[in-house]
Design an enzyme around this catalytic site. Structure first.
Site, short mmCIF file in Angstrom:
data_model
loop_
_atom_site.label_atom_id
_atom_site.label_comp_id
_atom_site.label_asym_id
_atom_site.label_seq_id
_atom_site.Cartn_x
_atom_site.Cartn_y
_atom_site.Cartn_z
N ASP A 20 -23.47 46.48 -0.01
CA ASP A 20 -22.83 47.80 0.01
C ASP A 20 -23.78 48.78 -0.67
O ASP A 20 -23.50 49.28 -1.76
CB ASP A 20 -21.47 47.72 -0.72
CG ASP A 20 -20.53 46.78 -0.02
OD1 ASP A 20 -20.21 47.01 1.16
OD2 ASP A 20 -20.13 45.77 -0.63
N HIS A 56 -20.31 37.27 -4.49
CA HIS A 56 -19.70 37.69 -5.75
C HIS A 56 -20.23 36.86 -6.93
O HIS A 56 -20.44 37.38 -8.02
CB HIS A 56 -18.17 37.51 -5.70
CG HIS A 56 -17.48 38.35 -4.67
ND1 HIS A 56 -16.95 37.83 -3.52
CD2 HIS A 56 -17.26 39.69 -4.63
CE1 HIS A 56 -16.40 38.80 -2.81
NE2 HIS A 56 -16.58 39.94 -3.46
O1 PAF Z 1 -17.07 46.33 -3.56
C1 PAF Z 1 -15.89 46.15 -3.90
O2 PAF Z 1 -15.37 45.03 -3.88
C2 PAF Z 1 -15.06 47.33 -4.39
O3 PAF Z 1 -15.41 48.49 -3.72
C3 PAF Z 1 -15.13 47.54 -5.93
C4 PAF Z 1 -16.53 47.90 -6.38
C5 PAF Z 1 -14.66 46.29 -6.65
C6 PAF Z 1 -14.21 48.69 -6.33
O4 PAF Z 1 -12.89 48.44 -5.98
#
Ligand code: PAF
Length: 277
Positions: A147, A34
């Protein structure tokens, strides 16, 4: 760092800014993957925003929305230490008041793979991202390549709805073993965590075989069998064109191998890709 809980607060701050905003949407329980997205959002923009919102509409009734790890205090410390300007932490009621009844049906990129195993998931992701983009008004959004299908769904959303937003694709952050960082890794026992890198190894083996000329179907089947021998419950190992997610053809240059499998009940996903000459 500013912390906003309501759309009105975030919008008031947003209106006071000059310059561009880079945005990394998250569901919290932040890790280095993140933070790599935050850094990508900060690059070339004037202000950065991270959202932390566990989005109920992307969970199936059988998924455990209630049990999703919530670690807000630690998340806020990490964001402060990494120079984030604002964090948006709305409640479910703030994002989905009872009166809300419109949702996005995710486009063709949502078909197959995760779309088959998690029906409705990408509609929920696309809906919440559209809402967040309307609220934050970013020039740049950062999404992790781990993802990959989600990233393609969001790019399609941006294109189809003519949003003036650039999507920054952030390479997957991995442990030394190759295991992709994920909030779900915390559910792995120490032994399972050691074993978990087998998924990435399986993807690498599959890609090697396909590049060497083995058919995608036999490479996928072989990797599935190897993982199953080691106790994995495999949803899919899939060789695809990395851009379209269609089956590869002799002309495909950008080849991806995507996988989803459960180890001791913990569902992990990963993908790798390579340019084939
Ligand atoms: O990847 C994620 O954490 C979630 O799918 C997101 C993009 C924040 C949407 O809720």
């Amino acid at each position: 760092m500013n912390i906003f809980h309501t759309i009105a607060e975030l919008r008031a701050w947003r209106r006071s800014l000059t310059g561009t905003v880079g945005f990394a949407p998250t569901m919290g329980n932040l890790h280095d993957g993140h933070i790599a997205c935050l850094h990508a959002a900060q690059l070339g923009t004037n202000h950065s925003v991270v959202s932390i919102f566990v989005n109920p509409t992307q969970f199936a009734p059988t998924d455990d929305f209630a049990k999703y790890p919530r670690t807000l205090e630690d998340d806020l410390k990490l964001l402060t230490a990494n120079g984030c300007d604002a964090v948006f932490v709305p409640s479910v009621d703030e994002m989905y008041p009872r009166s809300a009844s419109t949702k996005v049906i995710a486009g063709s990129m949502a078909q197959g793979l995760e779309g088959d195993f998690r029906p409705g998931h990408f509609d929920g992701v696309a809906t919440v991202c559209l809402k967040l983009f309307q609220i934050v008004e970013p020039a740049v959004v950062a999404f992790g390549c781990k993802d990959l299908q989600q990233m393609r769904v969001i790019q399609q959303l941006i294109n189809d709805f003519n949003m003036p937003i650039r999507l920054e694709a952030v390479p997957t952050t991995r442990e030394a073993s190759g295991l992709a960082l994920s909030s779900r890794n915390r559910y792995l026992t120490p032994d399972a965590k050691v074993q978990a890198s087998q998924l990435n190894q399986g993807l690498q083996d599959t890609l090697r075989q396909v590049i060497a000329g083995t058919s995608p179907a036999s490479a996928e089947a072989k990797t599935t069998a190897v993982l199953e021998e080691h106790g994995w419950d495999v949803d899919y190992i899939a060789v695809r064109d990395a851009v379209t997610f269609q089956n590869i053809t002799p002309e495909t240059t950008d080849v991806a191998v995507l996988g989803a499998a459960r180890l001791s009940g913990v569902r992990l996903i990963d993908n790798i890709s390579a340019i084939r000459s």
